[in-house]
Design an enzyme around this catalytic site. Structure first.
Site, PDB file in Angstrom:
ATOM      1  N   HIS A  72       0.832  -1.219   0.000  1.00  0.00           N
ATOM      2  CA  HIS A  72       0.000   0.000   0.000  1.00  0.00           C
ATOM      3  C   HIS A  72       0.863   1.264   0.000  1.00  0.00           C
ATOM      4  CE1 HIS A  72      -0.266  -0.723   4.649  1.00  0.00           C
ATOM      5  NE2 HIS A  72       0.813  -0.010   4.368  1.00  0.00           N
ATOM      6  N   HIS A 104      -0.905   4.883   9.637  1.00  0.00           N
ATOM      7  CA  HIS A 104       0.457   5.427   9.670  1.00  0.00           C
ATOM      8  C   HIS A 104       0.455   6.741  10.437  1.00  0.00           C
ATOM      9  CE1 HIS A 104       0.138   2.786   6.173  1.00  0.00           C
ATOM     10  NE2 HIS A 104       1.423   2.566   6.277  1.00  0.00           N
ATOM     11  N   HIS A 162      10.765  -3.586   3.141  1.00  0.00           N
ATOM     12  CA  HIS A 162      11.154  -2.176   3.089  1.00  0.00           C
ATOM     13  C   HIS A 162      11.590  -1.681   4.456  1.00  0.00           C
ATOM     14  CE1 HIS A 162       6.920  -1.968   4.243  1.00  0.00           C
ATOM     15  NE2 HIS A 162       6.864  -0.662   4.288  1.00  0.00           N
ATOM     16  N   GLU A 188       5.169  -5.146   8.458  1.00  0.00           N
ATOM     17  CA  GLU A 188       3.770  -5.003   8.015  1.00  0.00           C
ATOM     18  C   GLU A 188       3.214  -6.304   7.445  1.00  0.00           C
ATOM     19  OE1 GLU A 188       3.766  -0.262   6.724  1.00  0.00           O
ATOM     20  OE2 GLU A 188       3.511  -1.793   5.199  1.00  0.00           O
TER      21      GLU A 188
END
Lengths: 285, 128
Positions: free
Chosen positions: A12, A59, A193, A240
């Site tokens: 996302h 976030h 990431h 995540e």
């Protein structure tokens, strides 16, 4: 009865949303990312659900450090796209499914998972980018959405096994809802990431692809992977990926049903700082 | 009994746990305030005066004024909160992340296009 027909897994990345909003989707850099979703948009139209149960992480948008729920379910009638610091994304508001969401909250809490009930929250790119990827630029989202936010920002975060078991509880909850609804469950976030520190930019293609293999073939074994492996191998924000196990845990085979059908698989590096992973699994009818 | 923190020695990485969160509470809450357009305007108009409205430490304020992301992280900042400063400055997430690596923006972008930083990065130094 309501039933979960399929699960969708996708990154996302906020820059993907920005690329769409700013009309950059055809640029070669972004075209490579979007090419992985051409099949998915067609599939989503042909297999339009009534409701998407969308697992994502907030976030630092709806939840600041004032409140950090580990699992939060959105039971509101609608949710507005958030202003994350550059103004809200120009996408439709998200229409909720309050009856089903409240039913799921009730059932899942009775199965010993502590959910936070949220009746008012703005939704950030974690939720709107997957919708854009799967639906394109539309005037309104073609289905209702139950936002389900997981804390993967402040450690400790829930383990893969807890997420996997939560998915099983969600499947039971959905199947105990009387209305005849087609529900999809989406797990979003990842893949490898790291957005912070001198190690920023970490990508581990081998680990990511093994994760995809195991998510399909051996989800329970994958659920046993310790959180430190995610951080070591997939970067600090690669954690995540535990959210994908919620969606996977809700598939029929985990409860003794037939194996899911792999409709689509895609992996690409990079989108901004991350790898992009994507998978569509269908429960056999 | 002490808490299990197996992530303390990962090279070039600060994990945002409860300890960092307590340290960075006001720094991060200041960042959250930048989700409102009027606050972004007030911050841009006079950064120091705006920061002085928050009970942050002087080091935290200095790290924000100098846009030293690694310092902000060390002082309890979390990347998703700090991203609001970048958004206010009109920076992309890639520019922000890259700024912490000591690489030029172009070199960082090229590294990502080339497949990113290897997962083995920093582990050799760790062994020494």
């Amino acid at each position: 009865m309501a039933r979960i027909t399929a699960s969708v897994y996708t990154s996302h990345v906020p820059a993907i949303g920005a690329a769409m909003d700013l009309g950059k989707a055809q640029e070669p850099y972004w075209q490579k990312v979007f090419s992985g979703y051409e099949f998915s948009r067609k599939w989503e139209q042909e297999n339009k659900p009534d409701v998407v149960f969308l697992v994502f992480n907030d976030h630092a948008t709806a939840f600041s450090l004032e409140m950090i729920p580990t699992f939060a379910i959105g039971t509101a009638a609608e949710f507005q796209p958030a202003d994350e610091g550059w103004g809200p994304r120009p996408v439709p508001k998200v229409i909720g499914a309050p009856d089903l969401a409240s039913h799921i909250a009730h059932s899942v809490i009775q199965q010993d998972f502590d959910l936070t009930i949220v009746n008012k929250m703005d939704v950030d790119h974690g939720l709107t980018v997957p919708l854009s990827l799967m639906c394109g630029q539309v005037k309104e989202w073609p289905f209702k959405v139950i936002p389900f936010a997981v804390n993967v920002v402040q450690y400790p975060v829930p383990s893969g096994m807890r997420c996997f078991k939560l998915g099983q509880a969600i499947r039971k909850a959905v199947e105990s809802f009387d209305e005849d609804l087609n529900v999809q469950i989406w797990g979003t976030g990842g893949m490898s990431h790291q957005l912070q520190g001198p190690r920023a930019g970490l990508i581990n293609k081998e680990w990511d692809n093994k994760f995809l293999d195991r998510l399909i073939e051996d989800p329970e074994g994958l659920a046993n992977v310790n959180h430190i492996e995610y951080v070591n191998e997939a970067g600090s924000e690669g954690i995540e990926l535990v959210m994908w196990l919620i969606a996977r845990g809700a598939m029929s085979d985990v409860a003794g049903g037939p194996k899911p059908v792999v409709k689509h698989r895609f992996y690409h590096v990079p989108a901004s700082n991350t790898a992009v992973g994507h998978l569509i699994l269908e429960n056999p009818q | 009994m002490s808490l299990d923190k197996p992530y303390a020695n990962i090279p070039g990485t600060t994990i945002f746990d409860a300890e960092q969160s307590r340290k960075g509470y006001w720094l991060n809450q200041f960042c959250m305030s930048l989700m409102k357009a009027e606050n972004r305007e007030r911050f841009k108009k006079d950064e120091r005066a705006y920061l002085d409205e928050w009970p942050m430490t002087e080091d935290q304020k200095k790290s924000v004024l100098s846009r030293d992301m690694n310092a902000m992280i060390a002082l309890g900042g979390n990347i998703y909160f700090l991203a609001k400063i970048g958004a206010t400055d009109g920076k992309s997430f890639q520019q922000m992340a890259g700024s912490m690596t000591g690489m030029t923006e172009e070199a960082y972008r090229d590294m990502m296009v080339g497949g990113g930083r290897p997962a083995t990065w920093g582990r050799e130094q760790e062994k020494k």
